[in-house]
Design an enzyme around this catalytic site. Structure first.
Site, mmCIF file in Angstrom:
data_model
loop_
_atom_site.group_PDB
_atom_site.id
_atom_site.type_symbol
_atom_site.label_atom_id
_atom_site.label_comp_id
_atom_site.label_asym_id
_atom_site.label_seq_id
_atom_site.Cartn_x
_atom_site.Cartn_y
_atom_site.Cartn_z
ATOM 1 N N HIS A 147 0.579 5.824 1.158
ATOM 2 C CA HIS A 147 -0.325 6.920 1.738
ATOM 3 C C HIS A 147 -0.058 8.173 1.095
ATOM 4 O O HIS A 147 1.126 8.271 0.564
ATOM 5 C CB HIS A 147 -0.192 6.949 3.212
ATOM 6 C CG HIS A 147 -0.210 5.698 4.086
ATOM 7 N ND1 HIS A 147 -1.356 4.897 4.051
ATOM 8 C CD2 HIS A 147 0.556 4.950 4.764
ATOM 9 C CE1 HIS A 147 -1.361 3.879 4.757
ATOM 10 N NE2 HIS A 147 -0.158 4.068 5.396
ATOM 11 N N HIS A 189 4.897 0.484 0.562
ATOM 12 C CA HIS A 189 5.196 -0.484 1.971
ATOM 13 C C HIS A 189 4.367 -1.377 2.397
ATOM 14 O O HIS A 189 3.180 -1.435 1.799
ATOM 15 C CB HIS A 189 5.511 0.666 3.071
ATOM 16 C CG HIS A 189 4.142 1.304 3.453
ATOM 17 N ND1 HIS A 189 3.664 2.458 2.966
ATOM 18 C CD2 HIS A 189 3.192 0.812 4.695
ATOM 19 C CE1 HIS A 189 2.467 2.877 3.507
ATOM 20 N NE2 HIS A 189 2.203 2.020 4.288
ATOM 21 N N GLU A 245 4.396 8.189 8.478
ATOM 22 C CA GLU A 245 4.511 7.411 9.587
ATOM 23 C C GLU A 245 6.019 6.785 9.850
ATOM 24 O O GLU A 245 6.522 6.857 9.086
ATOM 25 C CB GLU A 245 3.455 6.012 9.380
ATOM 26 C CG GLU A 245 3.951 5.156 8.486
ATOM 27 C CD GLU A 245 2.584 4.277 8.161
ATOM 28 O OE1 GLU A 245 1.715 4.298 8.617
ATOM 29 O OE2 GLU A 245 2.996 3.245 7.296
ATOM 30 N N ARG A 280 -4.495 0.669 -1.456
ATOM 31 C CA ARG A 280 -3.999 -0.627 -1.735
ATOM 32 C C ARG A 280 -3.780 -1.046 -3.055
ATOM 33 O O ARG A 280 -4.421 -0.799 -3.857
ATOM 34 C CB ARG A 280 -5.128 -1.733 -1.055
ATOM 35 C CG ARG A 280 -4.717 -3.103 -0.938
ATOM 36 C CD ARG A 280 -5.699 -3.942 -0.551
ATOM 37 N NE ARG A 280 -6.537 -3.439 0.812
ATOM 38 C CZ ARG A 280 -7.522 -2.903 1.112
ATOM 39 N NH1 ARG A 280 -8.551 -3.145 0.082
ATOM 40 N NH2 ARG A 280 -8.171 -2.666 2.332
ATOM 41 N N GLN A 300 0.926 -1.174 0.055
ATOM 42 C CA GLN A 300 -0.062 -0.035 0.044
ATOM 43 C C GLN A 300 0.820 1.172 -0.099
ATOM 44 O O GLN A 300 1.967 1.053 -0.004
ATOM 45 C CB GLN A 300 -0.880 -0.062 1.228
ATOM 46 C CG GLN A 300 -0.251 -0.096 2.579
ATOM 47 C CD GLN A 300 -0.947 -0.372 3.757
ATOM 48 O OE1 GLN A 300 -1.054 0.432 4.643
ATOM 49 N NE2 GLN A 300 -1.679 -1.530 3.764
#
Length: 321
Positions: free
Chosen positions: A100, A175, A117, A195, A98
């Site tokens: 972001h 990642h 993150e 995804r 996936q």
């Protein structure tokens, strides 16, 4: 009212999760599997609840709305929403591959912030791996083709992992957490995930889980990562604790403490403190009050609360803005 808030997590039963958060971290939930516990969260998809003091039973966001944004800190005064989300993640199976979006794309298309993150590997099976970017630079055309013909894993950078590894996953980085990994995640408060590969799995409805190819093509950085999977700084050894700076950026600052005695900390007006206990047991003392914090527990320290002490033996992660 400024006092340390012990938080109750919100839980997620994603299909790839396991039972370690319930079995080893004493998470009280009936959902199965227990894939994630959102330990510090004001996100609408899962809110933390306060366990102690005069705000017991209220959500963390209700506390902030009552006491004012000063309890978050001056660094977040210009932010519309609470800026951070902190999780435990138990990956019994591989997570989907996936990506972001960044703030600009997410605000325009999802109505929330983007998602950069950081992962701290708390534990990993001997053969556990993570996908961290690509193993070579590729074109948009190749990226799309490999998604559609199920050969994407051939160009993914697959990294063996062990306890103590640190990964900084900047928005736009492809990642995936691999099977057998137990992760503490500090991220922007966002749940926008695109995804692109899911191992042919079916969702709870018996259908293949949705892919988000068009959006992923718009936001993914099609090259190998530039950051090494390691802390920002080496371990600093003090009398009563060992300190490692895991990540520093304009979104959050994260440190790991291995405590074997007393640790005096101070929450100033610029930022709240988040204490995430990874192991052991310790007493948290503020003024004349003290209570025990254990493995798996999460504490929110309001900005400008002042000095507090942690005493005991264990590991914890401290996150600030």
């Amino acid at each position: 009212m400024l006092y340390p808030l012990k938080l109750q997590a919100a839980f997620k039963d994603y299909i790839w999760g396991g039972t370690r958060l319930r079995d080893e971290f004493n998470k009280q939930t009936t959902i199965n599997p227990v894939a994630e516990s959102w330990e510090l969260s004001c996100h609408h998809d899962g809110k933390s609840t306060i366990e102690n003091g005069s705000f017991a039973g209220k959500t963390l966001i209700e506390y902030i709305e009552t006491e004012g944004k000063q309890v978050i800190g001056t660094k977040a005064q210009d932010k519309k929403d609470f800026p951070i989300l902190i999780k435990f993640i138990d990956a019994k199976q591989n997570l989907s591959v996936q990506v972001h979006p960044d703030d600009k794309y997410a605000l325009l298309n999802e109505g929330e912030s983007g998602k950069t993150e950081m992962w701290y590997v708390m534990d990993a099976q001997p053969d556990s791996k993570l996908i961290y970017g690509f193993n070579k630079k590729i074109s948009h055309q190749e990226f799309e083709k490999r998604i559609t013909d199920n050969t994407l894993l051939e160009v993914c950078n697959q990294v063996p992992i062990k306890k103590g590894d640190v990964f900084f996953i900047e928005a736009g980085t492809l990642h995936a957490i691999g099977a057998g990994a137990l992760i503490a995640e500090i991220q922007q408060s966002s749940n926008s995930t695109y995804r692109v590969y899911d191992y042919g799995r079916l969702g709870k409805d018996g259908k293949p889980r949705q892919l988000h190819i068009e959006k992923a093509l718009a936001v993914t950085k099609l090259e190998p990562p530039t950051r090494k999977p390691e802390p920002v700084a080496k371990v600093n050894y003090f009398t009563d604790y060992d300190l490692t700076i895991l990540a520093q950026c304009d979104l959050f600052n994260v440190s790991h403490f291995n405590l074997h005695g007393n640790c005096n900390l101070k929450a100033k007006k610029d930022s709240f403190h988040s204490i995430l206990v990874l192991n052991g047991e310790m007493a948290l003392t503020y003024k004349a009050n003290s209570f025990t914090v254990k493995k798996g527990e999460s504490i929110f320290i309001p900005a400008n609360m002042g000095e507090y002490i942690l005493n005991g033996t264990g590991e914890f992660i401290l996150t600030t803005l």
